[in-house]
Design an enzyme around this catalytic site. Structure first.
Site: not given
Ligand code: TYM
Length: 326
Positions: A113, A193, A196
């Site tokens: 992140k 993966k 969103k």
């Protein structure tokens, strides 16, 4: 004897994609018949990355609608909005006092992140796994249906539970993840993966047939004349994985043979796959529309929040007593 408890959550960052569905929701559906389940819309986790405050309430509603449309039954499980149960943040604070900062800084999810949003590295992001541990431990949950990417967070949860029990006496069970066959749904880009936050990586449960076709059309493939074993990674592997997830072993075998014989036609495979996916999603989409029209979401939230807060208050009091605060 009391039933064991299950807890899981999905961030309020948009509608569900196939990764959420296969990695987490399928597990929830399996467990809601057997255990006492609490499934959450984790809005406090959603605000740790850049977001639009004006869209947040709508995103929360979308997650509830997606939960119900996918088959969660509000008569069988509790559906919670995390921020409406303030005990989450209180327990998270208590737990944060027994967990080392260095361990949090070292987590791969935190590092990812940080790299993704270098201008948005906030305290909440570092604190994320502690809040997640509090989510689970607040309900003393023993099983947590989640995808593979959340495993490091569950390990943190177990460490916190163990440490708390050692320091203050037996309080929390160490939760186990509940895995499905779809614990890792790959991105349509063929790298990493399905996620969103990565455009072009996902198919939403609410996508139309045309959207699914368009998205599959951009999955990278090869010349179709390579032969040998089906690849384990990249776009071609994704197409085969999707056939598996939608339980079409028959077509998997057919296209596997075509691949080996160097005569696979990806346009045909993608067309067939798009129809299969849409056929599986369209009952969920119809149910979603029906719920949107006729179900009283607000009333359900009020009722479920009340029950959740009662459970949460009991655990919080227990933790505070053990820590000598009350
Ligand atoms: P979130 O919102 O990123 O994802 C929700 C769930 O979907 C799973 N998932 C996947 N599974 C397989 N393949 C994929 N490509 C894929 N993408 C997402 C995730 O593993 C997850 O189970 N931190 C959590 C939310 C959370 C939570 C909790 C979960 C907060 N508190 C307590 C369980 C228990 C998250 O970010 O999920």
């Amino acid at each position: 004897m009391e039933k064991k408890r299950v807890y899981s959550g999905i961030r309020a960052t948009g509608r569900f994609h196939l990764g959420n569905y296969f990695g987490a929701v399928k597990g929830m559906l399996e467990l809601q018949d057997k255990y006492d389940c609490v499934f959450s819309v984790v809005d406090l986790h959603a605000i740790t990355t850049p977001y639009d405050p004006k869209a947040l309430r709508e995103n929360v509603r979308d997650v509830i609608l997606d939960y119900l449309a996918a088959g969660l039954d509000p008569e069988k499980c509790l559906i919670e909005i995390q921020s409406l149960v303030p005990e989450h943040t209180e327990l998270a604070y208590l737990l944060s006092t027994i967990y080392p900062v260095a361990r949090l800084e070292d987590l791969p999810t935190y590092k990812d992140k940080k790299a993704q949003y270098p201008k948005y590295v906030n305290m909440g992001l570092l604190y994320y796994p502690v809040l997640m541990a509090a989510d689970i431990l607040l309900y003393k949950a023993e099983f947590v249906p989640i995808g593979k990417d959340q495993e490091p967070h569950l390990e943190v949860t177990r460490e916190i539970a163990r440490k708390f029990n050692n320091m203050f006496g037996d309080t929390f069970a160490e939760p186990q993840s509940f895995k499905t066959d779809g614990e890792y749904v790959p991105s349509l880009t063929g790298e990493g993966k399905m996620s969103k936050t990565e455009a072009g990586s996902y198919i939403l449960l609410t996508d139309s047939l045309d959207e699914i076709k368009r998205k599959l059309a951009s999955v990278p493939t090869d010349s179709g004349e390579i032969g040998g074993e089906v690849p384990k990674s990249g776009g071609v592997a994704v197409l085969f994985e999707l056939l598996k997830l939608f339980e079409r072993e028959d077509l998997y075998k057919k296209y596997e043979k075509d691949y080996m014989d160097k005569k696979i036609r990806y346009s045909e495979m993608k067309e067939e796959l798009a129809n299969i996916i849409y056929e599986a999603l369209s009952p969920i989409q119809k149910k979603r529309e029906e719920i949107k029209r006729s179900f009283d979401l607000d009333n359900m939230v009020v009722e479920h929040t009340k029950i959740c807060r009662e459970i949460a208050a009991t655990t919080l009091l227990d933790a505070k007593q053990k820590m000598g605060l009350v």
